[in-house]
Structures are given as structure tokens and as C-alpha cells.
Motif scaffolding. Structure first.
Motif, short mmCIF file in Angstrom:
data_model
loop_
_atom_site.label_atom_id
_atom_site.label_comp_id
_atom_site.label_asym_id
_atom_site.label_seq_id
_atom_site.Cartn_x
_atom_site.Cartn_y
_atom_site.Cartn_z
N THR A 31 0.82 -1.20 0.00
CA THR A 31 0.00 0.00 0.00
C THR A 31 0.86 1.25 0.00
O THR A 31 0.59 2.22 -0.71
CB THR A 31 -0.91 -0.01 1.24
N GLU B 121 -7.41 0.96 -0.60
CA GLU B 121 -7.90 -0.28 0.02
C GLU B 121 -8.84 0.04 1.18
O GLU B 121 -9.62 -0.79 1.61
CB GLU B 121 -6.72 -1.09 0.55
N ASP C 229 -5.82 -0.95 -5.17
CA ASP C 229 -5.35 -1.55 -3.93
C ASP C 229 -6.52 -2.33 -3.34
O ASP C 229 -7.51 -1.74 -2.92
CB ASP C 229 -4.89 -0.43 -2.96
N GLU C 230 -6.43 -3.61 -3.36
CA GLU C 230 -7.49 -4.49 -2.88
C GLU C 230 -8.86 -4.07 -3.45
O GLU C 230 -9.76 -3.73 -2.71
CB GLU C 230 -7.58 -4.44 -1.34
MG LIG Z 1 -2.42 -2.81 1.97
#
Ligand SMILES: [Mg+2]
Ligand SMILES: Nc1ncnc2c1ncn2[C@@H]1O[C@H](COP(=O)(O)OP(=O)(O)OP(=O)(O)O)[C@@H](O)[C@H]1O
Ligand SMILES: Nc1ncnc2c1ncn2[C@@H]1O[C@H](COP(=O)(O)OP(=O)(O)OP(=O)(O)O)[C@@H](O)[C@H]1O
Ligand SMILES: [Mg+2]
Lengths: 332, 299, 514, 329
Positions: free
Chosen positions: C293, C334, C421-422
Motif C-alpha cells: 500500500t 484499500e 489496492d485491494e
Molecule cells: Mg495494503
């Protein structure tokens, strides 16, 4: 690592303590009498009124609340006490009534805040107006003298130490214990971190909130009685405006206004710091007109210094982390 | 247009505190006695609120207005509006020297009151040798009465070359007076005399003197001279007990009554004096008991 | 209890709940027996979390009956009835210590004096039981998200004598940590603790649970034994239609480079280098706290870092969000809740937040928001967002739909480089399917995609290439043809350094993964 | 999609509009009932001149409340607004007394406000200091400045034109009211119709999301404090028009009225929710209430009690409605 972090988050009072010491050193240079025992004693006595209130306010702010009605509670409590004594109620009875009443008013604040989930600032703004109205209603804006015998609370000494300072110390230690050792203390911290999480953890959110505001009320009543004893009688408008000094003391002491992080020590030192400014200005016989400018500037400086020190600590932590990551190397 | 209805007088009050309430109560009693009704509005220290309230009194078509201005310089606009509406205005307690809108002023001459206290103190201090430090507890920095009392006091003290006056602001607040006195004594342990712009602060002074072990009564060795202005119970008791040397006592009752009478006279179209100064009277420890009845605060 | 069949630990009959007139849980009934694991499945917004909240006493049901061990209960008090939950969103007290967090619901000692020594012991015991080493005196905020999740589980376990409800506990965990969690669940099961397991991962559901309950639009549309239920039928039951076979077809990337990162370093990561070409999907795998991240955020200009970032060969300097957006780079966070949405604002405002100018056709310069609604509607339609009204607060939408709004916000900026991100964290299978297709589609149209994900199958399915990060370093790189799950996971988890210093909790996971 | 279509009950458009209006403006019912009560009980309440008085004398608070609304929208607070009014009034008073130029005075007032706004904005927006304590500091500095410059006494010598302006009216509407109305309209447009306003609200709703969405959060946060300062400056100028002279303590007493009015109107202190139109109603409610209670002859102290209760009830209603409402307002 964890120790560093703990210092960072728990040691928030370090900045204000350093600032207080610096200010004290500066004053010691500027005025020869500053470091005299009687002056220090005077400073502590003056700090006791706001300091005791700051102890209660710390709990309130830690729950992410705020109580700007404490000045009005102070006025009302003092008024009630003076009025009761005037109609020849025995002093202990009046004493109890005043403390009880202030606790109730404080608790009412907490009750309103938690029940109607309104912003604490606006809730206590409303009760500030109400309590003040009630106090004037009660006294018709009259000054009411209190018997000099009662002055012991403000003037008296036990083992050579002035009673207000003793009370300040006592309440400081009680606050320290409450926050650090009891279930209530940790609940207060938890609540300030996240109401949501506190609810999910089944904590008694209502009781905690009301408890914190109760402490605000009861400490205010003690300050009210000390102040009353020291100024010798009730004056209209007594204590109105003191709330901002108290809040400033708590915030300067490193307690976050958003709650969940702060210390009792910080608030106590913060209260002393603010008194030192006044004391210094008086001692160097500054022009009465510049008091506010100096106070405001010092306040701003203190906040900036606090911020800078936090940033620096953060940077150090980052640096350590970076070193650690670089040290890992690529060992597949 | 109104036939036999009661005439109504608007009373505009700057702020509620003891001595002001004394004046208003006297005025109200006088109005009651003469069969007038009144509307009382309190500005709570805010000049804009006061202007709004005077406007609102005008809108309610009151027959006269009694006003104690929050600030003498910012009330004029509102009072001119009253004048335009042909409503007579009487200022009480706080003079409006430059106003074109008021018909009369009834109240103290704060400079004179300050001079009176100052003269007494100067008399007491004139035989002292060397530098003499006097503490002056100021009222609020923006209150004309406070400023005038200080002015008068300083004028009178100017007669003594060896006196140095240390001034501390108090905002009329006893708690502030208390810490200011305490701090002043740290800086100048040999303060010989204290002048309080309001005598309600004398108990605070007493607290500090007791703290310092300097609480010697009038006539005793090492007595710190204390004078004040007002006439509250605090001041009366302190003077009677020899804690303070003397206080200038305001005549609230006469002020209130005269102001009310002026308003009534103006409504009736009678001639009145444009300025009636109700002087404060200086009482000392010796004569204060005897004059207890004339002191508004004495309980 | 010993006489033959145990009574159900919890029985629920006809549970109902509605919010401001809208019924979100409608007639849920089931029994759960000791040591049983029930999977509660359904699309986003089906009412799973709401059901959980009613079962642990956070919400009061509008109707229905609850029996605990055969006894009717009017008002559930979760902890007192031995029911506790791991909530979807972490419910920890950030500035308090791990020990305080774990023991918060049951502090040892008296009210007047908490026994912190004992609390510390309890916390250590709990963590030891979970087999994870975390300093109990550290504050929670100093821990990474993965460890925080463990603390959350430890906290819930302390009071879960009878029933533990796990609401999407694996969304922020990577494979080894998930394996660890399942191991813990097995232990609990053996001890007779029942569990309700909420998840969008079908593999996990089939792996851990005994029975299933399917919710659709708040209604219970099916329950039974998991072994007897084929996977595609369960999916069909959840979404109300048969999902097409998810066959991802990746396009060949173009030669032109879109994003290049050189010597990127900060206090979270060290010397990161890689290139993404146009039309390419590059994945980054790694454990929690590996620093993925942080790398992504550093590229987007949110975090400060040393090193160079090139977009289409042009060096961006300084690397700021504004500059990156100017070069058509976007980053989908995320952390939807705290870094993505504006929870008390409307869906419309959430969609247009990143480029209001692109949504309005103004008659007067600088004034008004003409056409904003219409143009937002096209985003909603193309993203297939299910919502009551465009003006409703986004917080009233289910997680999956919030995620779609967020994607819509960024795709509307016409990005050429997209950092995800995710992107499917907490998203239901239907929506996940949509999002996967959308990502592939974006690449097909020439966008460069950087995909950070903890969902390994997702990475394996969607990416052309895969990088592996560990403790801030890039430790491996795979081409699609070389993909091997076991290899990738062990590379992400193993570390000579970590073994040496014993600082890391995940050092011993290789075995449990395989 | 289909699961939501059920919930969109077909309602008459008018009813929907009224319901949403009450949700947006929970103060309306209170204001209406107060207006009715006062009109019935106080004969002079509902007169043109009284309404004019209410509007004119509250112009200062209204203008300051605009700035405060913007700050509260970001989740901050500006405690310095009250004393910045004083400081700008004093400095502008001095300039006007010296030069006789009203325009110069206005520029000075705005300049002072701008300066304090910039200081607040820099400290809060760029340095990330807590707004409450920071503006408490600048509050003291501004107050001190006003007192140092004026020595506590009003600045006299206001140009005739300024005083006439305070008295004057056009079509029965006082000039000062017009100024505040114009500022209200302009600021309302700024908040609801411009990209800047949208960004301010989004920032207030979630400052981290705002940063991640690429908004220039520092600039946004700074801008509201700057504007708050500017509005305080203009308010200071209006206070001179209203009072005839510049007064050093003119702002000291109105801080709570300003914040109370804004929040009473329904602007959320945590940011991200609120509007200028709500502030008009909130400040208006307080103004009507104090005026009406005075006319009813209710003693000052009892007015305080009633005022407290009303602030509480009003804000309670606002919270209740807005939390229930499905519409993001
Ligand atoms: Mg992360
Ligand atoms: N407090 C609330 N007020 C109004 N509506 C709510 C509230 N909480 C949940 N809802 C709505 O209820 C429905 C069910 O929500 P719930 O959180 O139970 O879904 P879920 O099945 O857990 O979904 P997900 O998989 O996204 O977590 C959703 O449409 C949601 O918008
Ligand atoms: N000690 C910490 N203090 C504050 N925030 C942290 C801390 N550790 C992690 N975070 C933040 O929490 C978020 C999630 O943490 P996580 O453990 O996933 O780390 P990460 O480096 O993002 O790992 P990943 O490689 O899984 O993305 C990240 O944005 C990270 O910056
Ligand atoms: Mg859920």
C-alpha cells in the motif's frame, strides 16, 4: 520500538512541561522575585482554581466531549452556596448542597450529550446559557458576602501549605488514579477512541459519559467554593469565561480535543503554565493593554512547539523504521 | 393616540450587577409610586444588543427611555432614532457628555469620585519618605466609569512626586483582582496603599494581605492603606472593621429616583436640569458606622 | 448435555429488521448446535452483518424470537450470553494497548482497581493460544492491519464461550494468515464453540463450514449441509441468477511503457523498481504490512518517497497527487471507509468528487452543476451500482456498491495508469465478477494497471506479471506462465532476517500453508 | 437495482418537497410558532419597523455567521471571529478618523480580517494545528490589538457618510440589511453552486478521503479561515455603521450568538453538512426570540433560560431530522 511509541503517545505532557520550565526560567531572569517561595506559592494557589477544574475537564475531553458550561456551573454553585449561607443554612449543609448541585448539573450535561447524541459544544452552550440564567435568577445579580470563617478554604494552611494547593494536589492524585488505575478510567479512554467500538464492546457508554461530565461538575464546585472563599463573596458573573482557560489548560497539556489521548499531568501543568503568563506579566508590570496579545502569542507558540515536537518524534520513528527496512537487505 | 392607558417608560440596562440593580430598583420604585409602567431590557454588556433593544423600545412606542449605556460612544445612533421618534431620553449612571440625543443625565461624576479617594490617600501618604508604591486595581479597560475613576485618582495622586502607581487590570472581576494583587505584592513587597476601582474587590485584597501576614487594621503598625469606590456591603464592612480606610459611596437611590422623576417630568413637558450630578460621599472608618443608613450596600 | 443430542446453542425464528421503512432482514430462522460452523452467505447488502448485529445484541430485532440453549431470550446481551463477534470493520481502540483492547470487555481486578498485570497475562495467553506473538504493551495504532485483525479476534474470543460470529474476517488477511485463522477455528470447534462464518470467498466457505444459510435481499432463500450443495448452485442461490463461467481472457500488452518506478525508497520500503506497459496488468503480492500500500500511495503522491516515477517516459517531478492526476494516474484505496468515501454525502457527490469539472456543463462560468446528475447516472449504470436513489447517502449502500461507486469515481477521470489496492475487498461474488471483468477490459483498452491484492487467486487470474514484496523489498517477480501459488506464498512469507530476529509473527507459516 | 425500486414510494411531489424542506430546515417550525406566539402576545412585534430593527441590528452577527458556517462546514471552528470584528473595526475606525475616507476604512477592515484569516488558515490548514486552540490564541491577539490601538476607548470621528449609511434605507430596507442580504446570497451561491463550495463540504465530510480524491485539502481548509476573516472584517465595518463609532469590545460578547446561530440552523459541527440558508434561519431564530422575549417583558435571566432550552431543542430537532433523512443535504 514500542517504548518509543509509548513515549510518543503517552508522554504528551512532556512538551508543555518543557515549555513551562522554559517560561519559568525566562521569568526568573526577568524578575528577581519570581523564584521566591511566596511567589511560587501564589502561582500554585492561583492555578488551583483552574487546575482543579482542568482535572475534571480532562476526563470530559478524553471522551471526545467538551463542557463550556463549567463557568456557569461555577457561578451557579457559588450563588447557591452564598444564598444558602445567607439564609443561615449551616455551612456544612450548604457545602454539601453546592457540591451535589454542581455534580447534578454536570451529570445533566453528560446525560443530554449522550442521550440526544448532539454535539457536546452546542449542548453545553445551551446549558451554559440556562445555568447562567438560573444563577442570576437566584441572586437577582446581587453580591452576597460569605462569612470569613469560611475563608479557611481559601486562606487556611495545613502544615504550612495553603489549603487550595492541598486540594489541588489531592484532586490531581485522585484524577491520576481514576484515569490510570480504574475501570472507569480506561473506559473513558476507550470511549474517546471510538464510540462505535465502545458500543460494540458493550461498554456502558451512557454511564461513562455521564461519569466524565459528573467529574467536570464536581471539580467545578470545589473550585467554586475555593474561589468564593478567596474573593470573600459572590459577585455577579463570577467564573463566567473561565471555561476557555480551563479548556486551554487541558489542550495545552497535550490532551487531544478529539478524545482518547491525554494525561492528567499535562492538564495540571497546562493550568500552571497559563497562570505563569499572568504572573509574569504582573511581575514585570507590563502595560495592562498588552496582556491579551502576549497571552495569545504564548498560546499559539505553545501549540506550534507542541506540534513541532510531535512531528519530530514521528520523524525519528520513521527514520528508525527506514533503517530497519534498509538493513533487511535482499535475502531470498 | 393612547387614551387613559398607563404611560410606559423603557429602562435600558447595560449589564446586571449589584450597584446597577440598586439604581434600577430605585427608579422602578419611583415609577411605580407615580403610576407609570416600565419595560426593562438588559444588554448583557453588548453594545449592539443595547442598540437593538432601544430600537425595540422605540418600536413599542414607549413614552420615555432611561438608559445606562454599555458604551458612551456607540449608543448615539440608537438614541438619535429615539429623538427622531420624539421620545425623551434620560441617561443615568453613565454620562453621555457628547450626546445630542439625551435630554438629561443623572449620575455620578466618576472623575470627582476618583479625585476624592485619591485626595484622601495622598493626604495619608504625604509624610512617607522615599519612594512609595501604590497599587491601583483598574476596572475594565473599556468602561468609561472605570477609566474616569482611574483618571481622577491619578490626578489627585499626582500631587505627590514620590509615589509610583502600579496599575493592574481586573475587568471588574474579583478573581482577577485577587491574583493581580497577589502578583503585585510579589513584584513590590512594600506596597503602601491600594486603590480599588470597586470596593467589592476589598475582600480579595484582604485575602492577599492575610496570606502575606500584612493584615493590619487601620491605625495599627504596618497597615496598608485601602480605598475604594462604590458603597457595597463588602466596602462598608471592610471600612467599618478597619480593613479599609475609606470608600466613596455612591448614592444609588437618589440617582434612580431622580432619573425616574426626570423621565416623568419630560413626559409631562416640564422643565428639568440637563445634568444632575449625584456626588459620591467619602466615608472613613471613623464615620462610616454613623452613616450606615445612607450606604446602599450596608446590610 | 451428555444425554445424546445436544440442544441447539442458539435458535432463531423469523428474525426481522428494517431501517427507516426498508426491510433488510426478513424472516431468518435457523438452529446452530455446539461445535458447528455455519456459513452465512449472500450478496453485498443481503443483510448478513445486520443479522450478526442482532445476534450479538447491537441491534434490536423488529420481530422474531431468539432461544439460547432452548431458553427464550428477550434481549440479547452478547457478552453475557457467550456470544461475541469479530466485526467487519475493526472495532479497536487505537491509542490503547493491545492488552487493554483484548481485555476491555472483561477487565480483571475490581472496578476501583484494574489488575493490569493480570490483563497483560490474559492477553498474552490469548495471543499465545492464537499462536501469534504481539507485544501486549504496544498501542494498537502502532500495529499493522494484519496484527490488528488478530487482536480483534483475540478480543472476541475472550468472551465467545458459546458462539463466535466472524464477519468477513479474512478480507484483510493474506493466505498464510488465513490458514492460521482456519486452524484456530478448528481448535475452537473441537472445544465445542459454534461459529457463524460470513465471507464472500467460496473456497473458504467450503473449506471451513458444515452448513450454509443463504440470504438474498434480507430473505432466507436456502439452508442445508454444505457437502450436499454444489458450488455453482450455491452461487446461483446467492445472486439469483447463474453466473457465467468466469473465464478471464487477458490481452497481450502493448510495448509502450506507461509507468516506470526507479529506486523508490521511503521509511516503509526500499529501492523499488518496476515498469508497467500499456495494456498490462501487473500484480503485487505480499503479506500484510509488506509495504504494498505504501508503494502504491507513494507513486500516487500521497506519501513522500525518494526516487523517480515516470509516466510514459516522462519523469514526474514533484510527485504530487495533482501532478499524477494531471498525467491520468489514479489510485483506488484499500481503505474504503476512511480514505475513500464521503460517508454522509450523496452518491452523486461521491461519484464526481475527483473531477467535478468533468461532470458539469456550465452555462455560466464557474457556477452551477448542470448535467451532473445525468452524467453521474451514466456512471451508475455502467458500473451497475444498486442504490435507492442517487441522492441517498453513500453510507446507505452496501459495501460492494460503495466500492463500485469508488471505482466509478476514478474511471470517470479517464485514467491511463490505474493503481488498484485491494479492489474487491469485501465485495460479493457477483460484484467481484463485474470488477474483474472491468479491470481486464480497462487493460484491453490500453490502460496500465497495477493491482495490489491479498487475494492470491485474484492475482493469478488477472495479472500478466506478478511482483512479490516482503518487508519493504521486492523479493521476486513472476511471469504468468511461471505462476505457482506455493512458490509465491513462501517467497512472500519467508525471510532469513525475520527468522534471525524472531521479530515477525509470521515466520513459521510456510508449513501451514502447504 | 430491483431491490430498491420497492422503497421508492410514489409520493406527491409537493408533500415530498415540504417534508424535505422541514428536514433541511428543522428550525422553520420553531420560527413559525414563535412568530405566531409573539404576534399574538406582543402588539408591536409584527410591525414593519420592528422587523426592520431585527434585521438591521443583527447584520453584524449574520455576516460573521456566514464565515463561521464555512469554517464549521470543514469541521473546524473559528473562535477568533468575534475579536477580529473588533480589531478590524478599530483599525478601520482609526483610518477613517484620520483620512475621512470610507473606502480606505473598508479596505483596512477587510485587510485586518484577511490578515487574521491568513494566520488562522496557515496555522490550521498548512501546519495542521487544532482549530479550537489556535483560533483561541488569535482571538486573544486580535482582542489585545484592538485594546492596544484604542486604549479601550471607542474610536470617534467616524465620517458622516458612514453614519448616514447606518441610518439609511432603500425601499424600506436598511442599507446594512441589504449588505448582509447580498453577502448571504453571494456566499450561498459560493457554497452550493461552485466547485469550491463542493470541495469544502466534501473536505468536511471526510478530510482523508478528500486528500485521496486529489483535492487540495490544505488550500481548501485555509480558504475558509481566510473568508471567515474577511467576513469578520466586513462585519466590523458594519458594526461601525450600526453603532456610529468603532468599539474595541464590540465583538467580545457575540461569539456564542454566532456559533449558536449557525449550529442551531442545522450545520453540523463535525463538518460536511450544512448551508448558508440554514444559518440565516438559525441566526434569525435567535434574533426573533430575543426580540420577542424582550417585548413580552420576560426578565433578562429568564430569557437566558428559555434561550438555552430553545437552542437545545432546535439543535436536537436538526440532528434528529438529518440523521433520519435519506437525502444527503
Ligand atoms: Mg495494503
Ligand atoms: N444503520 C442502517 N441504516 C439504514 N440502512 C442500513 C443500516 N445498516 C445497514 N443498512 C442497509 O441494510 C442492508 C443490509 O446491510 P448489511 O450490512 O447487513 O449487508 P451485508 O450482507 O453485511 O453486506 P456486505 O457483504 O456488503 O457486508 C443494506 O442495504 C444496508 O444499506
Ligand atoms: N504502524 C502504523 N501506523 C499507522 N498506520 C499504519 C501502521 N502500519 C500500517 N499502517 C497503515 O495501515 C494500512 C494497512 O496496513 P497493512 O498492514 O496492510 O500495511 P501495508 O504496508 O499496506 O501492507 P500491504 O502490503 O498489505 O498493503 C496501510 O495504509 C498502512 O500504511
Ligand atoms: Mg456486512
Amino acid at each position: 520500538m514500542a517504548i518509543m511509541k509509548n513515549l510518543l503517545f503517552r508522554g504528551k505532557w512532556v512538551a508543555i512541561t518543557a515549555a513551562t520550565i522554559l517560561l519559568a526560567l525566562l521569568l526568573a531572569v526577568l524578575s528577581p522575585v519570581f523564584l521566591s517561595v511566596s511567589n511560587i506559592q501564589g502561582v500554585l494557589i492561583q492555578a488551583s482554581v483552574t487546575g482543579i477544574m482542568a482535572m475534571g475537564m480532562t476526563f470530559i475531553i478524553l471522551t471526545s466531549g467538551i463542557d463550556i458550561s463549567v463557568g456557569a456551573i461555577l457561578y451557579f454553585t457559588a450563588a447557591l452556596f452564598a444564598k444558602l449561607v445567607e439564609i443561615s443554612t449551616p455551612i456544612p449543609l450548604a457545602f454539601g448542597a453546592a457540591i451535589l448541585c454542581a455534580s447534578l448539573l454536570g451529570t445533566l450535561n453528560g446525560f443530554l450529550v449522550v442521550t440526544f447524541s448532539m454535539s457536546p459544544l452546542i449542548t453545553t452552550l445551551a446549558t451554559y446559557t440556562m445555568y447562567r440564567g438560573m444563577a442570576i435568577h437566584l441572586t437577582s445579580a446581587q453580591n452576597i458576602p460569605v462569612p470569613r470563617a469560611f475563608g479557611f478554604l481559601g486562606n487556611g494552611k495545613i502544615y504550612g501549605i495553603p489549603v487550595p494547593i492541598l486540594l489541588f494536589a489531592l484532586i490531581f492524585f485522585i484524577g491520576l488514579y481514576l484515569l490510570g488505575k480504574t475501570r472507569f478510567g480506561i473506559y473513558v479512554m476507550a470511549l474517546g477512541n471510538s464510540v462505535e467500538a465502545a458500543r460494540e464492546s458493550n461498554l456502558p457508554v451512557k454511564k461513562i459519559t455521564m461519569g466524565a461530565y459528573f467529574l467536570g461538575g464536581i471539580t467545578t464546585s470545589i473550585s467554586a467554593l475555593i474561589l468564593l472563599a478567596r474573593v470573600g463573596g459572590l459577585q455577579s458573573g463570577m467564573g463566567i469565561g473561565i471555561e476557555f482557560t480551563v479548556i486551554a489548560a487541558v489542550v495545552l497539556g497535550g490532551t487531544k480535543l478529539s478524545g482518547g489521548s491525554g494525561t492528567i499531568i499535562g492538564s495540571a501543568v497546562g493550568a500552571i503554565f497559563l497562570v505563569l503568563i499572568d504572573n509574569g506579566l504582573n511581575l514585570i508590570q507590563a502595560s495592562p493593554y498588552i496582556y491579551d496579545i502576549v497571552k495569545g502569542t504564548v498560546l499559539l507558540t505553545a501549540v506550534i512547539v507542541d506540534k513541532v515536537s510531535i512531528e519530530r518524534q514521528k520523524k525519528q520513528l520513521h527514520l528508525q523504521k527506514a533503517l530497519r527496512i534498509q538493513g533487511v537487505g535482499l535475502e531470498v | 393616540s393612547k387614551k387613559e392607558t398607563k404611560k410606559t417608560i423603557g429602562i435600558s440596562v447595560d449589564q446586571l450587577f449589584e450597584s446597577r440593580v440598586g439604581v434600577i430598583d430605585a427608579a422602578k420604585a419611583e415609577l411605580d409610586k407615580n403610576g407609570y409602567s416600565y419595560i426593562e431590557v438588559v444588554a448583557d454588556g453588548d453594545p449592539q444588543t443595547q442598540n437593538a433593544q432601544i430600537q425595540s423600545l422605540i418600536n413599542q412606542k414607549v413614552d420615555a427611555i432611561l438608559v445606562c449605556a454599555v458604551d458612551q460612544n456607540t449608543i448615539e445612533t440608537a438614541l438619535l432614532a429615539a429623538k427622531k421618534a420624539k421620545i425623551p431620553v434620560v441617561a443615568y449612571d453613565r454620562d453621555l457628555p457628547e450626546s445630542e440625543a439625551i435630554d438629561s443625565f443623572v449620575g455620578p461624576d466618576s472623575i470627582a469620585d476618583g479625585v476624592e479617594a485619591g485626595t484622601y490617600m495622598a493626604e495619608q501618604l504625604k509624610d512617607e519618605n522615599g519612594k512609595v508604591v501604590v497599587l491601583e486595581l483598574l476596572g475594565a479597560l473599556n468602561d468609561q466609569n472605570g477609566i474616569d475613576r482611574s483618571k481622577g485618582f491619578n490626578e489627585a495622586m499626582a500631587a505627590l512626586a514620590h509615589v509610583e502607581i502600579v496599575a493592574m487590570p481586573t475587568d471588574w472581576d474579583s478573581a482577577k483582582a485577587l491574583s493581580a494583587t497577589q502578583n503585585a505584592f510579589q513584584a513590590n513587597p512594600d506596597i503602601k496603599a491600594i486603590f480599588a476601582a470597586t470596593d467589592t474587590q476589598i475582600p480579595s485584597i484582604e485575602t492577599v494581605l492575610t496570606d502575606l501576614g500584612k493584615m493590619n487594621k487601620v491605625g495599627e503598625e504596618g497597615h496598608v492603606i485601602v480605598c475604594g469606590i462604590n458603597g457595597s456591603n463588602d466596602g462598608y464592612e471592610a471600612t467599618a472593621n478597619g480593613i479599609a480606610d475609606g470608600i466613596v459611596v455612591m448614592d444609588l437611590k437618589t440617582t434612580g429616583e431622580t432619573a425616574a422623576q426626570h423621565a416623568i417630568a419630560l413626559i409631562k413637558g416640564e422643565e428639568i436640569e440637563e445634568k444632575v450630578v449625584i456626588p459620591g460621599i467619602f466615608y472613613t472608618t471613623e464615620n462610616i458606622e454613623a452613616n450606615k443608613d445612607t450606604i446602599w450596600g450596608a446590610k | 448435555m451428555s444425554n445424546g443430542v445436544d440442544p441447539p446453542i442458539l435458535s432463531v425464528r423469523n428474525l426481522k429488521k428494517s431501517f427507516s421503512g426498508k426491510t433488510v432482514v426478513d424472516g431468518v430462522s435457523f438452529d446452530i448446535y455446539p461445535g458447528e460452523i455455519i456459513a452465512l452467505v449472500g450478496e453485498n447488502g443481503a443483510g448478513k452483518s445486520t443479522t450478526k448485529n442482532m445476534l450479538c445484541g447491537l441491534l434490536k430485532p423488529d420481530a422474531g424470537e431468539v432461544f439460547i440453549q432452548g431458553e427464550k431470550v428477550e434481549h440479547i446481551v452478547g457478552y453475557d450470553h457467550g456470544i461475541s463477534a469479530v466485526h467487519q470493520e475493526l472495532s479497536l481502540f487505537q491509542s490503547l494497548t493491545v492488552a487493554a483492547n483484548i481485555c476491555m470487555t472483561q477487565l480483571p481486578g475490581s472496578a476501583a482497581r484494574v489488575n493490569w498485570k493480570e490483563a497483560d497475562d490474559i492477553a498474552q495467553e490469548q495471543l499465545a493460544y492464537l499462536g501469534i506473538d504481539i507485544d501486549t504493551k504496544a498501542t494498537v495504532e502502532s500495529l499493522g492491519a494484519g496484527k490488528q485483525q488478530v487482536v480483534e479476534i483475540a478480543k472476541a474470543l475472550l468472551r465467545a464461550d458459546k458462539l463466535l460470529i466472524l464477519d468477513e474476517p479474512t478480507t484483510s488477511l493474506t493466505a498464510p494468515e488465513r490458514a492460521k485463522l482456519f486452524h484456530i477455528m478448528d481448535n475452537l470447534k473441537a472445544k465445542g464453540v459454534s461459529m457463524i462464518f460470513i465471507s464472500h470467498f467460496m473456497d473458504e466457505i467450503y473449506k471451513v463450514s458444515d452448513r450454509y444459510i443463504v440470504l438474498r435481499d434480507g430473505k432466507q432463500v436456502g439452508q442445508g449441509d454444505i457437502d450436499k450443495m454444489p458450488r455453482n448452485q450455491l452461487e446461483a442461490l446467492m445472486v439469483g441468477r447463474t453466473l457465467a463461467e468466469s473465464k478471464i481472457e487477458l490481452h497481450e500488452p502493448e510495448d509502450e511503457e506507461a509507468l516506470r518506478v526507479e529506486h523508490l525508497s521511503s521509511y516503509d520500503f526500499h529501492d523499488i523498481n518496476f515498469t508497467v506497459r500499456k495494456g498490462e496488468i501487473l500484480g503485487i503480492a505480499g503479506l500484510m504490512g509488506a509495504g504494498r500500500t505504501e508503494v502504491a500511495e507513494a507513486i500516487f503522491g500521497i506519501r513522500k518517497a525518494k526516487g523517480c516515477v515516470y509516466i510514459k517516459g516522462e519523469q514526474i517531478s514533484p510527485v504530487t497527487i495533482a501532478n499524477m492526476m494531471h498525467h491520468h494516474v489514479c489510485y483506488v484505496t484499500e481503505d474504503r471507509k476512511t480514505r475513500g468515501i464521503f460517508s454522509n454525502r450523496s452518491v452523486r457527490e461521491n461519484i464526481t468528487a475527483a473531477n467535478i469539472g468533468g461532470f458539469v456543463r456550465r452555462k455560466i462560468k464557474g457556477l452551477g452543476f448542470n448535467k451532473e446528475t445525468e452524467m453521474s447516472q451514466t456512471v451508475i449504470d455502467s458500473m451497475k451500482v444498486a442504490l435507492p436513489h442517487m441522492e441517498s447517502r453513500i453510507s446507505n449502500l452496501s459495501g460492494g456498491n460503495q466500492q463500485k461507486v469508488l471505482l466509478g469515481r476514478w474511471l470517470a477521470t479517464e485514467p491511463e495508469v490505474i493503481i488498484f489496492d485491494e479492489p474487491t475487498k469485501g465485495v460479493d461474488i457477483g460484484a467481484k465478477f463485474d470488477i474483474h471483468n472491468m479491470i481486464v477490459d480497462l487493460a484491453k483498452r490500453g490502460a496500465a494497471v497495477l493491482l495490489v491484492s491479498s487475494d492470491l487467486p485474484e492475482l493469478l487470474d488477472l495479472t500478466h506479471r506478478l511482483l512479490v514484496m516482503r518487508t519493504g523489498h521486492l523479493v521476486g517477480s513472476f511471469h504468468r506462465k511461471d505462476y505457482d501459488a506455493v512458490n509465491i506464498i513462501s517467497l512472500a512469507a519467508s525471510s532469513a532476517y525475520e527468522k534471525k530476529t524472531k521479530e515477525n509473527a509470521y515466520g513459521d507459516h510456510e508449513e501451514s500453508v502447504v | 437495482m430491483d431491490r430498491y425500486s420497492m422503497t421508492n414510494k410514489p409520493q406527491s411531489k409537493i408533500i415530498r418537497y415540504i417534508v424535505s424542506a422541514f428536514r433541511r430546515y428543522p428550525t422553520i417550525p420553531i420560527i413559525l410558532s414563535l412568530l405566531v406566539t409573539f404576534s399574538l402576545l406582543a402588539p408591536y412585534f409584527l410591525t414593519g419597523s420592528n422587523m426592520k430593527t431585527i434585521m438591521a441590528t443583527n447584520a453584524v452577527i449574520m455576516i460573521a455567521a456566514i464565515g463561521q458556517t464555512m469554517v464549521l462546514l470543514t469541521g473546524g471552528i473559528d473562535l477568533s471571529i468575534s475579536t477580529v470584528i473588533s480589531a478590524s473595526a478599530i483599525l478601520s475606525g482609526i483610518v477613517m478618523a484620520a483620512t475621512g475616507q470610507i473606502i480606505l476604512g473598508l479596505l483596512t477592515a477587510i485587510g485586518v480580517g484577511l490578515t487574521f484569516g491568513l494566520i488562522n488558515g496557515m496555522l490550521v490548514g498548512y501546519c495542521g494545528l487544532t482549530p479550537f486552540i489556535t483560533t483561541m490564541g488569535t482571538q486573544l491577539v486580535a482582542r489585545g490589538m484592538a485594546f492596544v490601538l484604542s486604549r479601550g476607548i471607542a474610536i470617534k470621528g467616524t465620517p458622516r457618510g458612514m453614519i448616514d449609511f447606518g441610518f439609511g434605507e432603500l425601499l424600506g430596507i436598511p442599507y446594512v440589511t441589504m449588505v448582509s442580504l447580498i453577502l448571504l446570497v453571494v456566499s450561498s451561491i459560493m457554497v452550493t453552486q461552485t466547485t469550491w463550495g463542493r470541495k469544502v463540504i466534501l473536505f468536511g465530510s471526510n478530510r482523508i478521503s478528500a486528500k485521496y480524491a486529489g483535492l487540495n485539502t490544505k488550500k481548501i481548509e485555509m480558504s475558509v479561515y481566510v473568508l471567515s476573516g474577511v467576513f469578520a472584517g466586513i462585519a466590523g465595518m458594519i458594526s461601525i455603521a450600526n453603532l456610529g463609532n468603532a468599539l474595541p469590545g464590540v465583538g467580545d460578547t457575540i461569539l456564542l450568538m454566532i456559533i449558536g446561530g449557525v449550529v442551531l440552523g442545522g450545520t453540523n459541527m463535525n463538518g460536511g453538512e450544512g448551508s448558508i440558508s440554514r444559518t440565516i434561519l438559525g441566526v434569525g431564530l435567535l434574533a426573533i426570540m430575543t426580540n420577542g422575549l424582550n417585548m413580552l417583558g420576560i426578565p433578562f435571566y429568564d430569557q437566558l433560560i428559555i434561550q438555552g432550552i430553545l437552542i437545545f431543542v432546535g439543535n436536537g430537532l436538526a440532528m434528529k431530522f438529518s440523521s433520519k433523512s435519506d437525502l444527503a443535504l
